[in-house]
Design an enzyme around this catalytic site. Structure first.
Site, PDB file in Angstrom:
ATOM      1  N   LYS A   1       0.828  -1.211   0.000  1.00 14.99           N
ATOM      2  CA  LYS A   1       0.000   0.000   0.000  1.00 14.99           C
ATOM      3  C   LYS A   1       0.862   1.260   0.000  1.00 14.99           C
ATOM      4  CE  LYS A   1      -1.886   1.587   3.892  1.00 14.99           C
ATOM      5  NZ  LYS A   1      -1.772   3.049   4.087  1.00 14.99           N
ATOM      6  N   ASN A   2       1.872   1.294   0.860  1.00 15.68           N
ATOM      7  CA  ASN A   2       2.682   2.505   1.008  1.00 15.68           C
ATOM      8  C   ASN A   2       3.639   2.721  -0.147  1.00 15.68           C
ATOM      9  OD1 ASN A   2       1.440   3.138   3.426  1.00 15.68           O
ATOM     10  ND2 ASN A   2       2.950   2.046   4.660  1.00 15.68           N
TER      11      ASN A   2
ATOM     12  N   CYS B   1      -6.309   7.518   9.201  1.00  9.45           N
ATOM     13  CA  CYS B   1      -6.309   7.060  10.591  1.00  9.45           C
ATOM     14  C   CYS B   1      -5.943   8.184  11.553  1.00  9.45           C
ATOM     15  CB  CYS B   1      -5.310   5.918  10.775  1.00  9.45           C
ATOM     16  SG  CYS B   1      -5.770   4.405   9.937  1.00  9.45           S
TER      17      CYS B   1
ATOM     18  N   ARG C   1      -0.076  14.691  12.032  1.00 10.84           N
ATOM     19  CA  ARG C   1       0.806  14.376  10.911  1.00 10.84           C
ATOM     20  C   ARG C   1       1.205  15.694  10.275  1.00 10.84           C
ATOM     21  NH1 ARG C   1       0.585   9.592   6.543  1.00 10.84           N
ATOM     22  NH2 ARG C   1       1.549   8.626   8.331  1.00 10.84           N
TER      23      ARG C   1
ATOM     24  N   ASP D   1       4.467   0.692  12.077  1.00 11.38           N
ATOM     25  CA  ASP D   1       3.275  -0.014  11.620  1.00 11.38           C
ATOM     26  C   ASP D   1       3.212  -1.448  12.135  1.00 11.38           C
ATOM     27  OD1 ASP D   1       2.305   2.166  10.305  1.00 11.38           O
ATOM     28  OD2 ASP D   1       2.755   1.452   8.290  1.00 11.38           O
TER      29      ASP D   1
ATOM     30  N   ARG E   1      -8.473  -0.566   4.737  1.00  9.03           N
ATOM     31  CA  ARG E   1      -7.546   0.395   4.131  1.00  9.03           C
ATOM     32  C   ARG E   1      -6.204  -0.243   3.769  1.00  9.03           C
ATOM     33  NH1 ARG E   1      -5.754   4.119   7.548  1.00  9.03           N
ATOM     34  NH2 ARG E   1      -4.728   4.989   5.733  1.00  9.03           N
TER      35      ARG E   1
END
Length: 425
Positions: free
Chosen positions: A23-24, A117, A122, A308, A400
């Site tokens: 995903k990232n 999230c 951030r 994570d 997600r």
């Protein structure tokens, strides 16, 4: 109505699992597809709510997007907009990455801050200050960012922290600069390397990805047709390692290099798991009770222990003999899953950025709530070893980052199902 996962613990796992695309990695690569004014074919792209949100952003700005299984084709030849509405930006935390791509392609951008999230603040100041130092006029007011490019000379940006998002935005912006953009103290994550691989394939000049100094420049000529394959997701790989470590049994992870996971597999190995590289990926086995790994787990930028993976490993070590100390250095709200874990019988003491986990003999199934993506997955992992039934609410967070998490766990022998949310115990 929101969905939930029901997990009935006590079954050991066995089998093999194919690890999805990262995903990232997919999100910045998809943003980069706006750059070349041609067609990009992105293979091994995970089918997630986050990737769909990024594709909706690309559609809004004028790209033609087609999806077939895990292959996404983006035609950016008709891109016509430089603004992205707030409701699209707020659907994911990585949406800010589109800023650098829009500035490079159109010379201007109007976006809002990211959503996703609730892991705490951030800040995007490193993104904006870095672009400002390169001559971009940036105005940030009431959550809206307006930016205009002045020239394409480029230059050097020294990051105060090795921010992944800031590194990616500056790399994307560097594709329009004659002399390039050099990022000092750049992030070194594998996903940065994957973005660099896409940009190289698209004809841009890329140097130093994977090191602390990265340079991206316009290059000799942009290619109008690019094919790129997304790397495996190392956090999803860590999830399957932790699932086996929690439930017991053995499994092979297909399509994931062992070196992506050295810090996570090292902790699990010291806790008593057997982990080894194979021709196809990684083998993991857990028999008998785990023990505390005997060291403080400190999260940090790659190659340190990934934030994570911290909730996932914390859930595993909640039933390991002895005491584990976790130091969370990346996100202020990353421990939100531990409150839910304590409802299942875990013994955890929180002291600021530290969590002290005293291993208990067993957890008990309860109704618990996801507060973020990895915390939700960590509660599912905990449920695999708990007595009775665990209901993990708010599946939207988990969706997600995971393709078919229920089906994957069931293929390994877990007793799990996805149902509509309703109140129990």
């Amino acid at each position: 109505m929101k969905d939930r996962i029901l997990v009935r613990g006590g079954k050991s796992l066995s089998g093999s699992v194919w690890v999805q695309g990262a995903k990232n990695s997919a999100l910045p690569v998809l943003a980069a597809c706006a750059l070349n004014g041609g067609v990009s074919v992105i293979e091994n792209c995970p089918g997630l709510s986050d990737t769909e949100a990024m594709l909706d952003i690309l559609r809004y700005i004028g790209c033609r997007v087609t999806v077939k299984a895990n292959t996404v084709t983006v035609d950016s030849s008709k891109l016509k907009r430089w603004d992205v509405p707030r409701e699209l930006m707020h659907r994911l935390r990585s949406s800010i990455i589109i800023l650098g791509a829009l500035l490079a392609r159109t010379g201007k951008a109007e976006v809002s801050g990211p959503g996703g999230c609730e892991l705490g603040a951030r800040p995007i100041d490193l993104h904006l200050s870095g672009l400002s130092s390169l001559g971009v006029d940036v105005r940030y007011s009431d959550g809206t960012i307006e930016a205009v490019r002045n020239g394409t000379r480029g230059g050097e940006v020294v990051l105060a922290l090795p921010s992944v998002g800031a590194t990616e935005n500056l790399m994307l912006y560097g594709t329009c600069c004659r002399e390039g953009v050099t990022v000092v103290n750049a992030a070194r994550e594998p996903e940065i390397c994957d973005l660099g691989a896409y940009l190289s394939a698209a004809g841009y000049a890329v140097e130093g990805v994977g090191s602390a100094v990265v340079r991206v420049a316009r290059g000799r000529g942009t290619k109008r047709h690019v094919v790129h394959r997304i790397i495996p997701d190392r956090i999803v790989s860590a999830t399957w390692l932790c699932a086996v470590a929690s439930a017991g049994g053995e499994a092979e992870l297909i399509n994931t290099p062992a070196d992506y996971l050295a810090s996570v597999s090292g902790v699990l190995s010291r806790a008593g798991c057997r982990i080894a590289g194979t021709e196809k990926g990684i083998y993991v086995c857990r028999k008998g009770r785990l023990r505390a790994p005997g060291e403080v787990i400190r999260t940090g930028p790659f190659p340190c222990f990934p934030t994570d993976a911290q909730p996932l490993v914390s859930s595993v070590l909640a039933t390991a003999a002895g005491t584990t100390v976790v130091e969370e250095n990346m996100f202020e709200n990353r421990f939100s899953h531990l409150t839910e874990l304590c409802r299942m019988g875990a013994d955890v003491k929180l002291r600021g950025k530290y969590a002290v986990i005293n291993g208990v003999d067993c957890l008990d199934g309860r109704t618990v709530t996801s507060h973020d993506l990895r915390g939700g997955a960590a509660l599912v992992v905990a449920g695999l070893s708990a007595r009775g039934e665990t209901a993990v609410l708010d599946m939207g967070y988990i969706d997600r980052g995971y393709e078919n998490i229920v089906e994957t766990l069931r293929s390994l022998g877990a007793d799990v199902e996805r149902t509509e949310d309703r109140a129990i115990n």
